[in-house]
Design an enzyme around this catalytic site. Structure first.
Site: not given
Ligand code: GRF
Length: 205
Positions: A13, A108, A110
């Site tokens: 998160g 989203n 990525h």
């Molecule tokens: C991030 O690298 C995001 O790009 C991908 O999942 C990861 C989530 O990280 N979709 P976090 O849980 O927000 O630290």
């Protein structure tokens, strides 16, 4: 009108935290109304609690079908009058029915420059492929995999002696910089989708 935001997260998160912090320090013109997870141990849920944000966990295996699980989430989002769903490390594919219900209202992030390196291992796949430049993409979610219209992209160089851990750190820093901005643009009604292209009205970066 202040937009009501639901953040979906399955893990650490850190992007949720970046959005919370941005809202405290600069304002998103939105309110993080709830954090949802499909994983009861997600640290994102603790972050929500620490920040007095409603946190909700539904266990997918408590539901007979994927449709029932989605129905329950849609009911929750409708009850909470959610305007925007922000996927932030939500490791559970969203189904087409859900996407149709929230058309052009799901974002989203990525960790690669789409359309390259789609899927769950964007950083590792780019690193192992040997590209010299990768980056981060924030996009609208459509019914395909990492295929919706792109809102913001930012490039990150891969230096030749860099470890994957170092690259990961750089990517996460950029994520935390651009995801709150994209959320803010949405909340300020500044995103105009024209086919595959997204125009940002009165762009700051
Ligand atoms: C991030 O690298 C995001 O790009 C991908 O999942 C990861 C989530 O990280 N979709 P976090 O849980 O927000 O630290």
């Amino acid at each position: 009108m202040i937009k009501r935001i639901a953040v979906f997260a399955s893990g650490f998160g850190s992007n949720l935290q970046a959005i919370i912090d941005y809202n405290k320090n600069h304002s998103l013109n939105g309110e993080i109304a709830l954090v949802f997870s499909n994983n009861k141990d997600a640290y994102a849920l603790s972050r929500a609690k620490e920040n007095n944000i409603k946190s909700i966990f539904f266990n997918p295996s408590d539901y007979g079908t994927r449709e029932e699980f989605d129905k329950k989430i849609i009911e929750l989002l409708e009850e909470e009058k959610i305007d925007l769903v922000v996927l932030a490390g939500y490791m559970f594919l969203v189904n087409p029915g859900f996407v149709r219900k929230f058309k052009n209202r799901i974002l989203n992030i990525h960790p690669a420059l789409l359309p390259s390196f789609k899927g769950t291992h964007g950083i590792k796949d780019a690193y192992e492929y040997g590209v010299k430049v990768t980056g981060v993409t924030v996009h609208f979610v459509d019914e395909g995999l990492d295929s919706g219209p792109i809102i913001i992209q930012k490039a990150v160089d891969i230096n030749q002696d860099e470890s994957m851990e170092e690259l990961e750190e750089k990517i996460h820093c950029v994520e935390h910089e651009i995801y709150p901005l994209a959320v803010k643009y949405f909340c300020e009604d500044r995103l105009k989708i024209e086919g595959r292209k997204v125009k940002i009205l009165n762009k700051m970066i």
